[in-house]
Design an enzyme around this catalytic site. Sequence first.
Site, short mmCIF file in Angstrom:
data_model
loop_
_atom_site.label_atom_id
_atom_site.label_comp_id
_atom_site.label_asym_id
_atom_site.label_seq_id
_atom_site.Cartn_x
_atom_site.Cartn_y
_atom_site.Cartn_z
N GLY A 1 0.84 -1.19 0.00
CA GLY A 1 0.00 0.00 0.00
C GLY A 1 0.87 1.24 0.00
N GLN B 1 3.35 9.89 0.61
CA GLN B 1 4.61 9.14 0.62
C GLN B 1 5.45 9.36 -0.64
OE1 GLN B 1 2.64 5.27 1.98
NE2 GLN B 1 4.65 5.19 2.97
N CYS C 1 6.32 0.37 7.61
CA CYS C 1 5.95 1.44 6.68
C CYS C 1 7.15 1.80 5.83
CB CYS C 1 5.50 2.66 7.49
SG CYS C 1 5.08 4.09 6.47
N LEU C 2 6.92 2.00 4.54
CA LEU C 2 8.01 2.35 3.64
C LEU C 2 8.63 3.70 4.00
CD1 LEU C 2 6.26 1.24 0.32
CD2 LEU C 2 8.19 0.10 1.44
N HIS D 1 -3.99 1.73 7.63
CA HIS D 1 -2.63 2.29 7.62
C HIS D 1 -2.53 3.40 6.57
CE1 HIS D 1 1.91 1.75 7.83
NE2 HIS D 1 1.77 2.42 6.69
N GLU D 2 -3.06 3.13 5.37
CA GLU D 2 -2.94 4.12 4.28
C GLU D 2 -3.83 5.33 4.54
OE1 GLU D 2 -0.45 3.66 2.63
OE2 GLU D 2 -0.18 1.52 2.98
N HIS E 1 -2.23 7.76 6.80
CA HIS E 1 -1.25 8.63 6.14
C HIS E 1 -1.92 9.92 5.66
CE1 HIS E 1 2.61 6.63 5.94
NE2 HIS E 1 2.09 5.51 5.49
#
Length: 266
Positions: free
Chosen positions: A118, A123, A180-181, A222-223, A226
């Site tokens: 995701g 991001q 998380c990236l 999670h997304e 963000h």
Amino acid sequence: MEVIPRMTLRILLLTFPQNPFNPFRAYPQARTRSFQPQTHPLSSLIIKRHQRSSARVRAGWLSGLVQTKPDFPDITKAGDPVLHEPAQEVRPEDILSERIQKIVDDMIKVMRKAPGVGLAAPQIGVPLRIIVLEDTKEFIGYVPKEEIKAQDRRPFDLLVIINPKLEMKGNKTALFFEGCLSVDGFRAVVERSLNVKVNGLDRDGKPVEVDASGWQARILQHECDHLDGTLYVDKMVQRSFRTVENLDLPLPNGFPKLGVRNASKS
Ligand SMILES: [Zn+2]
């Protein structure tokens, strides 16, 4: 969201140091390349004829000209304000514009290349309410079977959701590690709802509704976080934060058991 499983990570790091699945691999960036003029075959020639500072600029410029690989936006990292502030809604009339379509394309490419399951627009430095997510048989195949079952993880096709509205369903929650990236190299336990519903628009501007459970519900939460400027570390269960290398070490004494819980704290 970064969800490289613990076993896979080690195997891949040991076996394929240049493998795209290696989350520690540096992302190719035009900015990085411009600071490495000495790697370009023409750079030595240029340095003979110019002052060092101008040669660096010139060689970097030439390096850019011969670069043939596609460029991807950088993944923003924790600390960048774009990750800590709410993103703005996309105007529905702008969805079909070249700009928004390019952002969506970039997000998909960056997510797949990372790889992740995701990604939210902040991001890649874009403060707009857009998320993409996808979980594949291939990714899931790396996860131990008991973990797949516990996480209720099933593959799903690519989803692009613009201006998502998240609704928690029921009071069941689950505690699992996630990553998380934008906070790469770390994991922490986060309590998430087991079932959610998300409404929004797809990349054609058409309404989309997703009823999700298990791991997909976690990715969606999670997304969507963000988009509100919230990272998982802002809501992690305290004392669970750790490096990826330490993921298998025991949780501290008194820590709640991982898995599904029946009572919601919220
Ligand atoms: Zn994330």
